[in-house]
Scaffold this motif. Structure first.
Motif, PDB file in Angstrom:
ATOM      1  N   TRP A   1      31.283   9.926  -7.805  1.00 26.66           N
ATOM      2  CA  TRP A   1      31.107  11.322  -8.184  1.00 26.66           C
ATOM      3  C   TRP A   1      29.905  11.932  -7.478  1.00 26.66           C
ATOM      4  CZ3 TRP A   1      34.802  14.066  -9.770  1.00 26.66           C
ATOM      5  CH2 TRP A   1      35.736  13.638 -10.723  1.00 26.66           C
ATOM      6  N   LEU A   2      28.816  11.183  -7.389  1.00 29.64           N
ATOM      7  CA  LEU A   2      27.628  11.706  -6.721  1.00 29.64           C
ATOM      8  C   LEU A   2      27.916  11.965  -5.244  1.00 29.64           C
ATOM      9  CD1 LEU A   2      24.883   9.469  -8.384  1.00 29.64           C
ATOM     10  CD2 LEU A   2      25.453  11.863  -8.899  1.00 29.64           C
ATOM     11  N   ARG A   3      28.665  11.105  -4.616  1.00 30.44           N
ATOM     12  CA  ARG A   3      29.048  11.296  -3.218  1.00 30.44           C
ATOM     13  C   ARG A   3      29.979  12.492  -3.076  1.00 30.44           C
ATOM     14  NH1 ARG A   3      30.150   4.841  -2.248  1.00 30.44           N
ATOM     15  NH2 ARG A   3      27.965   4.268  -1.872  1.00 30.44           N
ATOM     16  N   PHE A   4      30.877  12.612  -4.035  1.00 29.44           N
ATOM     17  CA  PHE A   4      31.782  13.763  -4.040  1.00 29.44           C
ATOM     18  C   PHE A   4      30.990  15.064  -4.093  1.00 29.44           C
ATOM     19  CE2 PHE A   4      34.155  16.793  -6.775  1.00 29.44           C
ATOM     20  CZ  PHE A   4      35.264  16.994  -5.981  1.00 29.44           C
ATOM     21  N   ARG A   5      30.003  15.138  -4.978  1.00 30.98           N
ATOM     22  CA  ARG A   5      29.182  16.343  -5.071  1.00 30.98           C
ATOM     23  C   ARG A   5      28.406  16.592  -3.780  1.00 30.98           C
ATOM     24  NH1 ARG A   5      26.977  20.057  -8.270  1.00 30.98           N
ATOM     25  NH2 ARG A   5      27.820  19.341 -10.249  1.00 30.98           N
ATOM     26  N   ALA A   6      27.935  15.517  -3.146  1.00 28.27           N
ATOM     27  CA  ALA A   6      27.209  15.680  -1.885  1.00 28.27           C
ATOM     28  C   ALA A   6      28.116  16.273  -0.811  1.00 28.27           C
ATOM     29  CB  ALA A   6      26.647  14.335  -1.430  1.00 28.27           C
ATOM     30  N   TYR A   7      29.384  15.902  -0.840  1.00 31.18           N
ATOM     31  CA  TYR A   7      30.318  16.423   0.154  1.00 31.18           C
ATOM     32  C   TYR A   7      30.761  17.839  -0.179  1.00 31.18           C
ATOM     33  CZ  TYR A   7      33.181  15.528   4.221  1.00 31.18           C
ATOM     34  OH  TYR A   7      33.691  15.543   5.484  1.00 31.18           O
ATOM     35  N   PHE A   8      30.864  18.150  -1.476  1.00 30.57           N
ATOM     36  CA  PHE A   8      31.292  19.484  -1.910  1.00 30.57           C
ATOM     37  C   PHE A   8      30.235  20.067  -2.854  1.00 30.57           C
ATOM     38  CE2 PHE A   8      35.229  17.055  -1.135  1.00 30.57           C
ATOM     39  CZ  PHE A   8      35.755  17.811  -0.103  1.00 30.57           C
TER      40      PHE A   8
ATOM     41  N   VAL B   1      40.037  23.707  -8.557  1.00 28.98           N
ATOM     42  CA  VAL B   1      40.453  22.387  -8.105  1.00 28.98           C
ATOM     43  C   VAL B   1      41.798  22.035  -8.726  1.00 28.98           C
ATOM     44  CG1 VAL B   1      39.882  19.918  -8.130  1.00 28.98           C
ATOM     45  CG2 VAL B   1      38.066  21.630  -7.848  1.00 28.98           C
ATOM     46  N   VAL B   2      42.671  21.441  -7.934  1.00 32.71           N
ATOM     47  CA  VAL B   2      43.884  20.834  -8.465  1.00 32.71           C
ATOM     48  C   VAL B   2      43.755  19.334  -8.289  1.00 32.71           C
ATOM     49  CG1 VAL B   2      45.203  21.134  -6.294  1.00 32.71           C
ATOM     50  CG2 VAL B   2      46.410  20.805  -8.473  1.00 32.71           C
ATOM     51  N   ASP B   3      43.936  18.615  -9.372  1.00 34.00           N
ATOM     52  CA  ASP B   3      43.869  17.153  -9.369  1.00 34.00           C
ATOM     53  C   ASP B   3      45.294  16.623  -9.468  1.00 34.00           C
ATOM     54  OD1 ASP B   3      43.721  14.441 -10.004  1.00 34.00           O
ATOM     55  OD2 ASP B   3      41.922  14.675 -11.227  1.00 34.00           O
TER      56      ASP B   3
ATOM     57  N   GLY C   1      45.606  12.935 -11.802  1.00 35.00           N
ATOM     58  CA  GLY C   1      44.439  12.632 -12.612  1.00 35.00           C
ATOM     59  C   GLY C   1      44.636  12.922 -14.090  1.00 35.00           C
ATOM     60  N   THR C   2      43.587  12.635 -14.871  1.00 33.12           N
ATOM     61  CA  THR C   2      43.622  12.836 -16.316  1.00 33.12           C
ATOM     62  C   THR C   2      42.438  13.685 -16.753  1.00 33.12           C
ATOM     63  OG1 THR C   2      42.305  10.860 -16.807  1.00 33.12           O
ATOM     64  CG2 THR C   2      44.708  10.581 -16.629  1.00 33.12           C
ATOM     65  N   ALA C   3      42.593  14.330 -17.887  1.00 29.81           N
ATOM     66  CA  ALA C   3      41.510  15.138 -18.432  1.00 29.81           C
ATOM     67  C   ALA C   3      40.301  14.291 -18.766  1.00 29.81           C
ATOM     68  CB  ALA C   3      42.005  15.877 -19.675  1.00 29.81           C
ATOM     69  N   ASP C   4      40.528  13.088 -19.282  1.00 24.34           N
ATOM     70  CA  ASP C   4      39.415  12.221 -19.674  1.00 24.34           C
ATOM     71  C   ASP C   4      38.485  11.935 -18.495  1.00 24.34           C
ATOM     72  OD1 ASP C   4      38.120  10.402 -21.682  1.00 24.34           O
ATOM     73  OD2 ASP C   4      38.699   8.895 -20.197  1.00 24.34           O
ATOM     74  N   THR C   5      39.074  11.747 -17.313  1.00 24.93           N
ATOM     75  CA  THR C   5      38.268  11.493 -16.120  1.00 24.93           C
ATOM     76  C   THR C   5      37.260  12.612 -15.892  1.00 24.93           C
ATOM     77  OG1 THR C   5      40.003  10.202 -15.045  1.00 24.93           O
ATOM     78  CG2 THR C   5      38.369  11.240 -13.609  1.00 24.93           C
ATOM     79  N   TRP C   6      37.710  13.846 -16.002  1.00 31.51           N
ATOM     80  CA  TRP C   6      36.838  14.989 -15.726  1.00 31.51           C
ATOM     81  C   TRP C   6      35.901  15.283 -16.884  1.00 31.51           C
ATOM     82  CZ3 TRP C   6      36.277  17.294 -11.100  1.00 31.51           C
ATOM     83  CH2 TRP C   6      37.232  16.988 -10.120  1.00 31.51           C
ATOM     84  N   LEU C   7      36.323  15.033 -18.106  1.00 29.60           N
ATOM     85  CA  LEU C   7      35.446  15.263 -19.249  1.00 29.60           C
ATOM     86  C   LEU C   7      34.267  14.295 -19.256  1.00 29.60           C
ATOM     87  CD1 LEU C   7      38.154  15.926 -21.984  1.00 29.60           C
ATOM     88  CD2 LEU C   7      36.643  17.606 -20.920  1.00 29.60           C
TER      89      LEU C   7
ATOM     90  N   VAL D   1      30.273  16.040 -12.812  1.00 25.45           N
ATOM     91  CA  VAL D   1      30.517  17.298 -12.105  1.00 25.45           C
ATOM     92  C   VAL D   1      31.598  18.063 -12.847  1.00 25.45           C
ATOM     93  CG1 VAL D   1      29.901  16.250  -9.893  1.00 25.45           C
ATOM     94  CG2 VAL D   1      32.309  16.382 -10.563  1.00 25.45           C
ATOM     95  N   ARG D   2      31.608  19.391 -12.652  1.00 24.01           N
ATOM     96  CA  ARG D   2      32.619  20.213 -13.309  1.00 24.01           C
ATOM     97  C   ARG D   2      32.958  21.399 -12.424  1.00 24.01           C
ATOM     98  NH1 ARG D   2      32.004  23.461 -19.105  1.00 24.01           N
ATOM     99  NH2 ARG D   2      33.343  25.208 -18.490  1.00 24.01           N
ATOM    100  N   PRO D   3      34.214  21.544 -12.041  1.00 27.04           N
ATOM    101  CA  PRO D   3      34.621  22.724 -11.257  1.00 27.04           C
ATOM    102  C   PRO D   3      34.723  23.959 -12.144  1.00 27.04           C
ATOM    103  CG  PRO D   3      36.519  21.354 -11.728  1.00 27.04           C
ATOM    104  CD  PRO D   3      35.330  20.612 -12.269  1.00 27.04           C
ATOM    105  N   ARG D   4      34.806  25.113 -11.506  1.00 24.31           N
ATOM    106  CA  ARG D   4      34.974  26.349 -12.275  1.00 24.31           C
ATOM    107  C   ARG D   4      36.297  26.350 -13.027  1.00 24.31           C
ATOM    108  NH1 ARG D   4      37.097  31.409 -11.134  1.00 24.31           N
ATOM    109  NH2 ARG D   4      37.488  30.841  -8.961  1.00 24.31           N
TER     110      ARG D   4
END
Length: 231
Positions: A29-36, A44-46, A49-55, A59-62
């Protein structure tokens, strides 16, 4: 070691907070944020994926739209929308619209054969100008879904038998048909296939003790791969 103890061991290795798997996911996730770095402003479209992953993510998209062939839970926050669909169907992809970024984690190896992977990759490149696609590397010594050394190199029949007895699998199949179903839908990818599927993307590696564990096809803005420690 009894089966409950094996399950506890798998949990400590992969699933629990503070586990080895959790530490790898946090680093990703930290690398993902560094890239974006603008992820907070992105739609974002996942795919898969699952909601639990993002909760649980740092990081959190708009806005986030989850697309999966499995049902989603109810009662999600208003920044998450969901859809039960298969994006290997071009009609589904066309109906989704467009996004700032496609995210997909450990899904492309499950979609069912090379032709389906081509359709999945086409959906990714169609839905947004940027993407982050992660998949376990075929030649990492331990198969990540079953935590079994060399498991992915065994014949299909041997894998279907072994998964019914291997103690570290997530859920042990009850019979031969269920054992076959557990393994037949997982096809780990190589660098060559990832480059073929995403020819316009940067192919990065995640490493453990110098050995490549996962591959990342990334397209979008950010610092250099060397600066992010992702090469």
């Amino acid at each position: 070691m009894s089966e409950p103890k094996y399950r506890a061991l798998r949990n400590r290795l992969v699933d629990a907070p503070g586990s080895v798997g959790e530490r790898f996911r946090t680093a990703r996730w930290l690398r993902f944020r560094a890239y974006f770095p603008d992820i907070d402003e992105c739609e974002v479209v996942d795919l898969g994926g699952t909601a639990d992953t993002w909760l649980r993510a740092p990081v959190r998209p708009r806005r986030l739209h989850l697309v999966n062939i499995d049902p989603h839970p109810a009662g999600l926050p208003d920044w998450i929308s969901t859809e039960v669909a298969d994006v290997t169907d071009p009609a589904v992809t066309a109906a989704l619209g467009s996004f700032d970024l496609v995210y997909s984690n450990s899904t492309i190896e499950h979609v069912g054969g090379h032709s389906q992977r081509l359709r999945f990759a086409a959906a990714i490149t169609t839905l947004a100008p940027r993407h982050w696609v992660q998949t376990p590397y075929r030649y990492f010594p331990v198969e990540p879904h079953f935590l079994a050394p060399g498991f992915q190199f065994l014949p299909l029949a041997a894998r279907a038998r072994l998964v019914r007895h291997w103690p570290l699998t997530h859920s042990r199949p009850d019979g031969p048909e269920e054992g076959l179903r557990a393994v037949v839908g997982i096809e780990l990818l190589t660098r060559t296939e990832m480059r073929y599927l995403f020819p316009d993307s940067t192919l990065l590696s995640e490493r453990v003790l110098g050995v490549t564990k996962s591959l990342l096809a990334v397209r979008g803005k950010g610092g250099s791969a060397h600066d992010r420690g992702l090469t």
